[in-house]
Motif scaffolding. Structure first.
Motif, PDB file in Angstrom:
ATOM      1  N   PRO A 184      43.392  33.724  30.923  1.00 41.09           N
ATOM      2  CA  PRO A 184      42.742  33.700  32.233  1.00 41.09           C
ATOM      3  C   PRO A 184      43.738  33.876  33.375  1.00 41.09           C
ATOM      4  CG  PRO A 184      41.837  31.981  30.852  1.00 41.09           C
ATOM      5  CD  PRO A 184      43.002  32.554  30.099  1.00 41.09           C
ATOM      6  N   GLU A 185      44.949  33.352  33.207  1.00 38.95           N
ATOM      7  CA  GLU A 185      45.954  33.496  34.256  1.00 38.95           C
ATOM      8  C   GLU A 185      46.379  34.946  34.425  1.00 38.95           C
ATOM      9  OE1 GLU A 185      48.704  32.110  37.270  1.00 38.95           O
ATOM     10  OE2 GLU A 185      46.701  31.606  36.507  1.00 38.95           O
ATOM     11  N   ASP A 186      46.448  35.681  33.323  1.00 33.80           N
ATOM     12  CA  ASP A 186      46.760  37.124  33.417  1.00 33.80           C
ATOM     13  C   ASP A 186      45.697  37.832  34.260  1.00 33.80           C
ATOM     14  OD1 ASP A 186      48.990  36.867  31.716  1.00 33.80           O
ATOM     15  OD2 ASP A 186      47.761  37.188  29.923  1.00 33.80           O
ATOM     16  N   PRO A 205      40.936  29.095  37.956  1.00 38.22           N
ATOM     17  CA  PRO A 205      40.745  28.519  36.621  1.00 38.22           C
ATOM     18  C   PRO A 205      39.609  27.503  36.630  1.00 38.22           C
ATOM     19  CG  PRO A 205      43.067  28.440  37.285  1.00 38.22           C
ATOM     20  CD  PRO A 205      42.280  28.834  38.502  1.00 38.22           C
ATOM     21  N   LEU A 206      39.019  27.265  35.472  1.00 29.36           N
ATOM     22  CA  LEU A 206      38.065  26.171  35.358  1.00 29.36           C
ATOM     23  C   LEU A 206      38.783  24.853  35.613  1.00 29.36           C
ATOM     24  CD1 LEU A 206      35.902  27.166  32.239  1.00 29.36           C
ATOM     25  CD2 LEU A 206      35.643  27.860  34.629  1.00 29.36           C
ATOM     26  N   TRP A 207      37.999  23.808  35.932  1.00 32.15           N
ATOM     27  CA  TRP A 207      38.602  22.514  36.253  1.00 32.15           C
ATOM     28  C   TRP A 207      39.492  22.008  35.116  1.00 32.15           C
ATOM     29  CZ3 TRP A 207      38.239  22.009  41.098  1.00 32.15           C
ATOM     30  CH2 TRP A 207      37.062  22.231  41.808  1.00 32.15           C
ATOM     31  N   LEU A 260      39.444  23.225  25.681  1.00 30.54           N
ATOM     32  CA  LEU A 260      39.279  24.629  25.311  1.00 30.54           C
ATOM     33  C   LEU A 260      38.758  25.441  26.490  1.00 30.54           C
ATOM     34  CD1 LEU A 260      39.287  26.807  23.052  1.00 30.54           C
ATOM     35  CD2 LEU A 260      36.908  26.169  22.606  1.00 30.54           C
ATOM     36  N   LEU A 261      37.769  24.904  27.188  1.00 30.88           N
ATOM     37  CA  LEU A 261      37.219  25.603  28.342  1.00 30.88           C
ATOM     38  C   LEU A 261      38.284  25.810  29.412  1.00 30.88           C
ATOM     39  CD1 LEU A 261      33.803  23.718  28.620  1.00 30.88           C
ATOM     40  CD2 LEU A 261      34.150  26.054  27.793  1.00 30.88           C
ATOM     41  N   PHE A 262      39.096  24.807  29.648  1.00 29.00           N
ATOM     42  CA  PHE A 262      40.150  24.899  30.659  1.00 29.00           C
ATOM     43  C   PHE A 262      41.141  26.010  30.334  1.00 29.00           C
ATOM     44  CE2 PHE A 262      44.461  23.219  31.912  1.00 29.00           C
ATOM     45  CZ  PHE A 262      44.392  23.640  33.233  1.00 29.00           C
ATOM     46  N   THR A 263      41.468  26.168  29.063  1.00 30.40           N
ATOM     47  CA  THR A 263      42.470  27.173  28.687  1.00 30.40           C
ATOM     48  C   THR A 263      41.905  28.586  28.613  1.00 30.40           C
ATOM     49  OG1 THR A 263      42.084  26.792  26.316  1.00 30.40           O
ATOM     50  CG2 THR A 263      43.820  25.497  27.372  1.00 30.40           C
ATOM     51  N   GLN A 264      40.569  28.720  28.511  1.00 28.45           N
ATOM     52  CA  GLN A 264      39.982  30.045  28.301  1.00 28.45           C
ATOM     53  C   GLN A 264      39.070  30.512  29.440  1.00 28.45           C
ATOM     54  OE1 GLN A 264      38.080  30.354  24.470  1.00 28.45           O
ATOM     55  NE2 GLN A 264      40.019  30.182  23.368  1.00 28.45           N
ATOM     56  N   GLY A 265      38.859  29.666  30.460  1.00 30.85           N
ATOM     57  CA  GLY A 265      37.836  29.990  31.437  1.00 30.85           C
ATOM     58  C   GLY A 265      38.347  30.413  32.797  1.00 30.85           C
TER      59      GLY A 265
END
Length: 386
Positions: free
Chosen positions: A314-316, A330-332, A354-359
């Motif tokens: 997501p950061e990319d 990013p997600l919370w 998981l949501l935080f790292t992928q959202g």
């Protein structure tokens, strides 16, 4: 570089706000009470409760922020030093911080994967474990409708009823969202709304507490106006707060109410377009209503990136879109991962991490156009070779 800055969710004025503000100035109502405050509360009540007899007794107290509304709900429920309050971990810090204002302890509960909100099963387990470990029940449950997506309120309220614990329903991001035909913020013991500058409507800053009845509203107003007792002199028997909404801010809110439905329709239109354009992708999942029970306002549209398959984070994507003048977020970061809450009890299942790292949150506000959405989706697909 994009020809314009595309914001996540930028405030949009109806043109009616100035009339109510001018009236307040003309009448010298520039304090935390007045006709705009009363009318704004009445208009919110009508909007939230119309067609829902179960919410007929609800009353609205307009305050200075959604955070203030949460704090006041805790005060009204008697939460104090040493008490525990169940909080959703996957949320903004304002959902949990007021617990600490009261000297209480937040106990964080992770999410389920359908709505991304508090897991009813984990909630039940957490309460049972707290009772076993402390000998006391938590004093309240704070559940959040994250990004406007309704939580599993039937199941959460069933757990709360089982343990006889009141529910504070944080609908700061969910004005206009509907769960089983009922407006979010009317489903719990207390409801919370926010009118911050990036929300569905704004009062520049502000919020509201949705109270179960008139007596609760009167207590809310009492505590939000420094808890002054009814004497001719200033007497205080309780600690109060300066939390009441001003008549000027309420005037902005009244103007915003005239375009609330328009804002909600626009957010949902953008969501439908995002969903259509991402349909069939193996690399991007758009977060949509999990069942027909929920109708999100899609305050912010959100996606998950298949990082394992694409190698793209997501950061990319965020940095690429930033280079095109497009704001994403990013997600919370879950509360149980925040340094300030490192020592708080937490019941986790890996969903929020998981949501935080992928959202990623995508532009969703009134100023975002369908052409903007098409460009954003195209650029995201380029990033993941979709």
């Amino acid at each position: 570089m994009s020809h314009k800055k595309i914001h996540l969710c930028l405030a949009h004025m109806s043109g009616n706000e100035q009339r109510f503000i001018d009236e307040a100035f003309a009448d010298n109502w520039v304090v935390p009470l007045g006709p705009n405050v009363d009318a704004f509360e009445d208009e919110l009540k009508k909007y939230l409760t119309e067609g829902n007899p179960d919410a007929a007794n609800k009353e609205i107290a307009a305050v200075s922020a959604g955070t203030a509304a949460i704090h006041l709900a805790l005060v009204l429920l008697g939460v104090g030093k040493g008490d525990e309050v169940i909080c959703q971990s996957f949320t903004f810090a304002a959902s949990a911080n007021p617990v600490t204002y009261q000297g209480a302890v937040p106990v964080f509960v992770d999410s389920e994967s359908a709505s991304w909100n508090m897991s009813p099963e984990l909630l039940d387990h957490a309460i049972a474990d707290r009772v076993a470990k402390t000998g006391r029940k938590p004093k309240a449950i704070i559940v959040v409708h994250l990004y406007g997506m309704p939580a599993m309120m039937d199941e959460i309220c069933a757990v709360a009823a089982k343990w006889e614990i009141p529910v504070i329903e944080d609908a700061a991001e969910a004005l206009g969202s509907v769960y089983k035909g009922k407006k979010c913020s009317t489903l719990g013991t207390y409801g919370i709304l926010s009118f911050n500058g990036n929300k569905m409507i704004t009062t520049s800053g502000g919020g509201a507490l949705v109270c179960p009845d008139m007596e609760s509203k009167k207590r809310c107003v009492f505590f939000s106006t420094q808890a002054r007792e009814p004497f001719p002199y200033y007497q205080h028997e309780h600690i109060g707060f300066n939390y009441r909404m001003s008549n000027i801010c309420a005037g902005i809110g009244r103007g915003q109410m005239t375009i609330l439905e328009e804002h909600i329709a626009h957010h949902r239109k953008l969501a439908a377009l995002y969903q259509e354009l991402f349909a069939g992708s193996d690399n991007i999942m758009f977060h949509s209503d999990p069942t027909t029970d929920s109708q999100s306002n899609y305050w912010l549209n959100t996606i998950l990136i298949n990082t394992n398959k694409t190698g793209v984070t997501p950061e990319d994507i965020r940095l690429h879109l930033q280079s095109l003048n497009v704001e994403t977020r990013p997600l919370w970061k879950p509360m149980h991962l925040q340094p300030v809450y490192a020592n708080a009890p937490a019941y986790v299942n890996g969903v929020s991490e998981l949501l935080f790292t992928q959202g990623l949150c995508l532009p969703s506000g009134p100023w975002v156009t369908p052409d903007d959405v098409k460009m954003i989706v195209s650029e995201i697909k380029k990033c993941v070779n979709d």
